[in-house]
Design an enzyme around this catalytic site. Structure first.
Site, PDB file in Angstrom:
ATOM      1  N   CYS A 259      -4.246  -1.631  -1.903  1.00  0.00           N
ATOM      2  CA  CYS A 259      -4.488  -0.070  -2.093  1.00  0.00           C
ATOM      3  C   CYS A 259      -5.482  -0.273  -3.193  1.00  0.00           C
ATOM      4  O   CYS A 259      -4.997  -0.558  -4.389  1.00  0.00           O
ATOM      5  CB  CYS A 259      -3.143   0.386  -2.401  1.00  0.00           C
ATOM      6  SG  CYS A 259      -3.168   2.177  -2.992  1.00  0.00           S
TER       7      CYS A 259
ATOM      8  N   GLU B 290      -2.529   9.431   7.984  1.00  0.00           N
ATOM      9  CA  GLU B 290      -1.045   9.212   7.821  1.00  0.00           C
ATOM     10  C   GLU B 290      -0.531   9.866   9.088  1.00  0.00           C
ATOM     11  O   GLU B 290       0.529   9.881   9.520  1.00  0.00           O
ATOM     12  CB  GLU B 290      -0.369   9.328   6.583  1.00  0.00           C
ATOM     13  CG  GLU B 290      -0.748   8.632   5.527  1.00  0.00           C
ATOM     14  CD  GLU B 290       0.084   7.368   5.585  1.00  0.00           C
ATOM     15  OE1 GLU B 290       1.248   7.223   5.938  1.00  0.00           O
ATOM     16  OE2 GLU B 290      -0.521   6.312   4.884  1.00  0.00           O
TER      17      GLU B 290
ATOM     18  N   CYS C 180     -10.856   3.173  -0.159  1.00  0.00           N
ATOM     19  CA  CYS C 180      -9.614   3.496  -0.080  1.00  0.00           C
ATOM     20  C   CYS C 180      -9.351   2.510   1.347  1.00  0.00           C
ATOM     21  O   CYS C 180      -9.921   3.075   2.364  1.00  0.00           O
ATOM     22  CB  CYS C 180      -9.460   4.915   0.346  1.00  0.00           C
ATOM     23  SG  CYS C 180      -7.813   5.499   0.900  1.00  0.00           S
ATOM     24  N   THR C 181      -8.138   2.070   1.375  1.00  0.00           N
ATOM     25  CA  THR C 181      -7.807   1.303   2.858  1.00  0.00           C
ATOM     26  C   THR C 181      -7.454   2.153   3.820  1.00  0.00           C
ATOM     27  O   THR C 181      -7.422   1.380   4.916  1.00  0.00           O
ATOM     28  CB  THR C 181      -6.634   0.149   2.179  1.00  0.00           C
ATOM     29  OG1 THR C 181      -5.646   0.923   1.710  1.00  0.00           O
ATOM     30  CG2 THR C 181      -7.084  -0.657   1.079  1.00  0.00           C
ATOM     31  N   HIS C 182      -7.292   3.245   3.545  1.00  0.00           N
ATOM     32  CA  HIS C 182      -6.814   4.132   4.799  1.00  0.00           C
ATOM     33  C   HIS C 182      -8.342   4.640   5.644  1.00  0.00           C
ATOM     34  O   HIS C 182      -8.134   4.973   6.635  1.00  0.00           O
ATOM     35  CB  HIS C 182      -6.249   5.513   4.523  1.00  0.00           C
ATOM     36  CG  HIS C 182      -4.919   5.525   4.016  1.00  0.00           C
ATOM     37  ND1 HIS C 182      -4.696   4.801   3.105  1.00  0.00           N
ATOM     38  CD2 HIS C 182      -3.791   5.947   4.844  1.00  0.00           C
ATOM     39  CE1 HIS C 182      -3.085   4.929   3.064  1.00  0.00           C
ATOM     40  NE2 HIS C 182      -2.794   5.504   4.104  1.00  0.00           N
TER      41      HIS C 182
ATOM     42  N   ASP D  28       0.942  -1.270  -0.041  1.00  0.00           N
ATOM     43  CA  ASP D  28      -0.258  -0.056   0.085  1.00  0.00           C
ATOM     44  C   ASP D  28       0.796   1.084   0.045  1.00  0.00           C
ATOM     45  O   ASP D  28       1.934   1.217   0.237  1.00  0.00           O
ATOM     46  CB  ASP D  28      -0.848  -0.077   1.363  1.00  0.00           C
ATOM     47  CG  ASP D  28      -1.754   1.238   1.620  1.00  0.00           C
ATOM     48  OD1 ASP D  28      -2.546   1.623   0.380  1.00  0.00           O
ATOM     49  OD2 ASP D  28      -1.549   1.984   2.262  1.00  0.00           O
ATOM     50  N   SER D  29       0.442   2.594  -0.164  1.00  0.00           N
ATOM     51  CA  SER D  29       1.057   3.585  -0.073  1.00  0.00           C
ATOM     52  C   SER D  29       1.667   3.677   1.334  1.00  0.00           C
ATOM     53  O   SER D  29       2.404   4.664   1.442  1.00  0.00           O
ATOM     54  CB  SER D  29       0.289   4.838  -0.554  1.00  0.00           C
ATOM     55  OG  SER D  29      -0.981   5.133   0.326  1.00  0.00           O
TER      56      SER D  29
HETATM   57  N1  DGL Z   1      -4.827   3.463   0.803  1.00  0.00           N
HETATM   58  C1  DGL Z   1      -4.862   3.749  -0.662  1.00  0.00           C
HETATM   59  C2  DGL Z   1      -6.004   3.519  -1.116  1.00  0.00           C
HETATM   60  O1  DGL Z   1      -6.737   2.654  -0.890  1.00  0.00           O
HETATM   61  C3  DGL Z   1      -3.913   5.197  -0.941  1.00  0.00           C
HETATM   62  C4  DGL Z   1      -4.108   6.251  -0.517  1.00  0.00           C
HETATM   63  C5  DGL Z   1      -3.109   7.308  -0.830  1.00  0.00           C
HETATM   64  O2  DGL Z   1      -1.966   7.181  -0.762  1.00  0.00           O
HETATM   65  O3  DGL Z   1      -3.682   8.469  -1.400  1.00  0.00           O
HETATM   66  O4  DGL Z   1      -6.224   4.007  -2.152  1.00  0.00           O
END
Ligand code: DGL
Length: 273
Positions: free
Chosen positions: A77, A156, A188-190, A13-14
């Site tokens: 991600c 983050e 978005c996994t965040h 992931d990022s």
């Molecule tokens: N967690 C990521 C996603 O699911 C990326 C978020 C990012 O780096 O902008 O899209």
């Protein structure tokens, strides 16, 4: 052929977001080893052009294959899945699982009214990946898709509650609130780390759907089908790598994922093609 494979699973992931998927993989596949790369040195991916994200995704995936001998890749991600899933599936010598299809399936099964929403990064929403995946699953769904720039940065930084994030959520989620949906996919996994704030803005009648569990189930089904499950019965080993500050990754990541994230090491970039 033994019908089992004891190599680790690769995930990336990022940054911290993919830890929601990693948590689900630990719970669903407790004996499997995995190597997770959080590309915190280059996050966020969301605002970047798709071609640049694709380049990062290829570099990370090939590093997992070449340097860590993984048996499968989970693109944990949404932004990277939207930008690079087709290329990765075509070029990697191991099977690849994306978070998009499992999330879209879960959303379609959750909604009663067929009025659904998806939120994600600018990259994910503008790629049309969810719009296409949901239209393929059920063309009668009425979808409102909405980008939420800024959410990832809050996560983050470790700021998952408070007035600032609530104000941003109220502003960004206004279109999905107005669409009168009954299920919202956190694309978005965040975003699961912001679910309390998102739920407060959406109201109790809207079910929040996260792709993390569904992705872990899809991974388990794929490993079974391809006879790639580990033969080990002990708890799996989990390796965490980061392209950014490894101390911060381990400290903050442990708060998000749990005690399995005991330490993190630097991700060393290997040479790819
Ligand atoms: N967690 C990521 C996603 O699911 C990326 C978020 C990012 O780096 O902008 O899209």
């Amino acid at each position: 052929m033994t019908g089992t494979d004891n190599r680790p699973i690769g995930m990336f992931d990022s940054g911290f977001g993919g830890l929601t998927v990693a948590r689900a993989v630990i719970d669903v596949l407790p004996s499997e080893d995995f190597v997770y790369i959080g590309d915190t040195g280059r996050y966020p991916y969301g605002p970047r052009p798709a071609a640049e994200v694709r380049g990062f995704a290829r570099e990370l995936a090939w590093s997992l294959v070449s340097d860590h001998n993984v048996k499968a890749i989970v693109v944990a991600c949404n932004t990277a899945s939207a930008a690079a899933f087709t290329e990765l599936s075509g070029e990697l010598p191991v099977p690849v699982v994306s978070v998009v299809e499992p999330g879209a399936h879960a959303l379609s099964l959750t909604s009663q009214s067929k009025r659904v929403g998806v939120i994600g990064t600018v990259g994910t929403i503008s790629s049309g990946a969810y719009q296409r995946a949901l239209a393929d699953i059920d063309s009668s769904l009425s979808l409102t898709a909405c980008a939420c720039p800024g959410f990832v940065e809050f996560v983050e930084r470790g700021q998952t509650s408070g007035d600032e994030v609530m104000l941003l959520a109220e502003r960004l989620l206004a279109p999905v609130v107005a669409a009168n949906i009954d299920a919202l996919l956190l694309g978005c996994t965040h975003y699961p780390f912001l679910s309390r704030v998102i739920s407060e803005v959406m109201g109790p009648e809207v079910v929040l759907v996260s792709s993390a569990d569904e992705t872990a189930f899809a991974l388990a089904a794929m490993l079974d089908e391809l006879k790639l499950r580990t033969s080990a019965s002990a708890e799996g080993q989990h390796t965490f790598l980061s392209s950014g500050d490894v101390e911060w990754f381990a400290d903050f990541g442990r708060r998000l994922l749990g005690p399995e994230l005991s330490s993190a090491s630097p991700w060393i970039r290997s040479k790819t093609d």
